[in-house]
Design an enzyme around this catalytic site. Structure first.
Site, PDB file in Angstrom:
ATOM      1  N   CYS A   1       0.825  -1.227   0.000  1.00 11.98           N
ATOM      2  CA  CYS A   1       0.000   0.000   0.000  1.00 11.98           C
ATOM      3  C   CYS A   1       0.857   1.274   0.000  1.00 11.98           C
ATOM      4  CB  CYS A   1      -0.932  -0.003   1.204  1.00 11.98           C
ATOM      5  SG  CYS A   1      -1.925   1.506   1.284  1.00 11.98           S
TER       6      CYS A   1
ATOM      7  N   LYS B   1      -9.942  -9.394   5.588  1.00  8.91           N
ATOM      8  CA  LYS B   1      -9.695  -8.438   6.676  1.00  8.91           C
ATOM      9  C   LYS B   1     -10.122  -9.017   8.020  1.00  8.91           C
ATOM     10  CE  LYS B   1     -10.604  -4.658   3.474  1.00  8.91           C
ATOM     11  NZ  LYS B   1     -11.573  -3.691   2.976  1.00  8.91           N
TER      12      LYS B   1
ATOM     13  N   VAL C   1      -6.306   0.449   5.022  1.00 12.37           N
ATOM     14  CA  VAL C   1      -5.045   0.763   5.676  1.00 12.37           C
ATOM     15  C   VAL C   1      -4.487   2.027   5.016  1.00 12.37           C
ATOM     16  CG1 VAL C   1      -4.472  -1.589   6.369  1.00 12.37           C
ATOM     17  CG2 VAL C   1      -3.763  -0.805   4.092  1.00 12.37           C
TER      18      VAL C   1
ATOM     19  N   GLU D   1      -6.850   7.314   7.684  1.00 15.23           N
ATOM     20  CA  GLU D   1      -6.509   8.255   6.609  1.00 15.23           C
ATOM     21  C   GLU D   1      -5.032   8.681   6.727  1.00 15.23           C
ATOM     22  OE1 GLU D   1      -7.981   9.281   3.761  1.00 15.23           O
ATOM     23  OE2 GLU D   1      -9.434   7.751   4.251  1.00 15.23           O
ATOM     24  N   SER D   2      -4.273   8.347   5.683  1.00 16.46           N
ATOM     25  CA  SER D   2      -2.819   8.536   5.728  1.00 16.46           C
ATOM     26  C   SER D   2      -2.407   9.995   5.957  1.00 16.46           C
ATOM     27  CB  SER D   2      -2.171   8.002   4.450  1.00 16.46           C
ATOM     28  OG  SER D   2      -2.683   8.658   3.306  1.00 16.46           O
TER      29      SER D   2
HETATM   30  N1  GSH Z   1      -7.581   7.737   1.485  1.00 20.93           N
HETATM   31  C1  GSH Z   1      -6.966   6.595   2.121  1.00 20.93           C
HETATM   32  C2  GSH Z   1      -6.706   5.550   1.062  1.00 20.93           C
HETATM   33  C3  GSH Z   1      -6.167   4.249   1.673  1.00 20.93           C
HETATM   34  C4  GSH Z   1      -6.370   3.072   0.721  1.00 20.93           C
HETATM   35  O1  GSH Z   1      -6.990   3.183  -0.352  1.00 20.93           O
HETATM   36  N2  GSH Z   1      -5.848   1.895   1.136  1.00 20.93           N
HETATM   37  C5  GSH Z   1      -6.057   0.702   0.370  1.00 20.93           C
HETATM   38  C6  GSH Z   1      -4.771  -0.092   0.197  1.00 20.93           C
HETATM   39  S1  GSH Z   1      -3.514   0.828  -0.677  1.00 20.93           S
HETATM   40  C7  GSH Z   1      -7.010  -0.216   1.124  1.00 20.93           C
HETATM   41  O2  GSH Z   1      -6.899  -0.370   2.311  1.00 20.93           O
HETATM   42  N3  GSH Z   1      -7.922  -0.864   0.396  1.00 20.93           N
HETATM   43  C8  GSH Z   1      -8.796  -1.824   0.979  1.00 20.93           C
HETATM   44  C9  GSH Z   1     -10.204  -1.671   0.520  1.00 20.93           C
HETATM   45  O3  GSH Z   1     -10.534  -0.628  -0.083  1.00 20.93           O
HETATM   46  O4  GSH Z   1     -10.982  -2.592   0.759  1.00 20.93           O
HETATM   47  C10 GSH Z   1      -5.680   7.014   2.835  1.00 20.93           C
HETATM   48  O5  GSH Z   1      -5.065   7.998   2.396  1.00 20.93           O
HETATM   49  O6  GSH Z   1      -5.323   6.392   3.856  1.00 20.93           O
END
Ligand code: GSH
Length: 153
Positions: A13, A40, A53, A69-70
């Site tokens: 990620c 998950k 994540v 949120e990162s």
């Molecule tokens: N806006 C979120 C995006 C985080 C994101 O898209 N993470 C992905 C992995 S890179 C995730 O956890 N995807 C799992 C899902 O959507 O089910 C951030 O900035 O933390």
């Protein structure tokens, strides 16, 4: 003793990498817990409202608080941890940084669309979107290589 900061992660990620880079730049110890996003765990779904994540858990006197949120996680790290400052001190320059962080999120979203395109037209559209966004970044960077020179931070 349990780590004060735990980063719930996935090994591929790029949003997780933002938080990892902020922690590493400041030399902050943390425990990384990689999960399987295709399966998950229940404990993760309880603390991650969007099921995504990264999540940073912070140990407090009243138990663990989970941040999601990162960009929010990076801001928390910047505000609470010692070590190198990653944002400029000037409010306007700092706001510009935050705006480009959002732009970075849009690039990551386009890249995901590029990687997962199922037809040539989508691939081409995402390719153009990514190229245009990187051109904006290059223009904003000027002579670079960083958004802000180290001595200005
Ligand atoms: N806006 C979120 C995006 C985080 C994101 O898209 N993470 C992905 C992995 S890179 C995730 O956890 N995807 C799992 C899902 O959507 O089910 C951030 O900035 O933390």
């Amino acid at each position: 003793m349990a780590a004060a900061l735990k980063l719930i992660s996935h090994k591929l990620c790029p949003y997780v990498q933002r938080a990892v880079i902020a922690l590493a730049e400041k030399g902050v110890p943390f425990e990384r817990i990689d999960i399987d996003l295709a399966n998950k765990p229940d404990w993760f779904l309880k603390i991650s409202p969007l099921g995504k994540v990264p999540v940073l858990t912070v140990a407090t006197d009243n138990g663990e608080v989970a941040l999601f949120e990162s960009n929010v996680i990076c801001e928390y790290i910047e505000e609470t941890q010692s070590g190198a400052k990653l944002h400029p001190q000037d409010p306007l320059a700092r706001a510009e940084h935050r705006a480009w962080m959002e732009f970075g999120s849009a690039i990551l979203s386009d890249l995901w669309g590029l990687e997962t395109a199922k037809d040539a037209a989508t691939l081409e559209a995402k390719c153009q979107a990514v190229t245009a966004k990187f051109a904006r970044v290059e223009a904003a960077l000027g002579s670079g290589p960083y958004f802000v020179a180290r001595e200005e931070v």
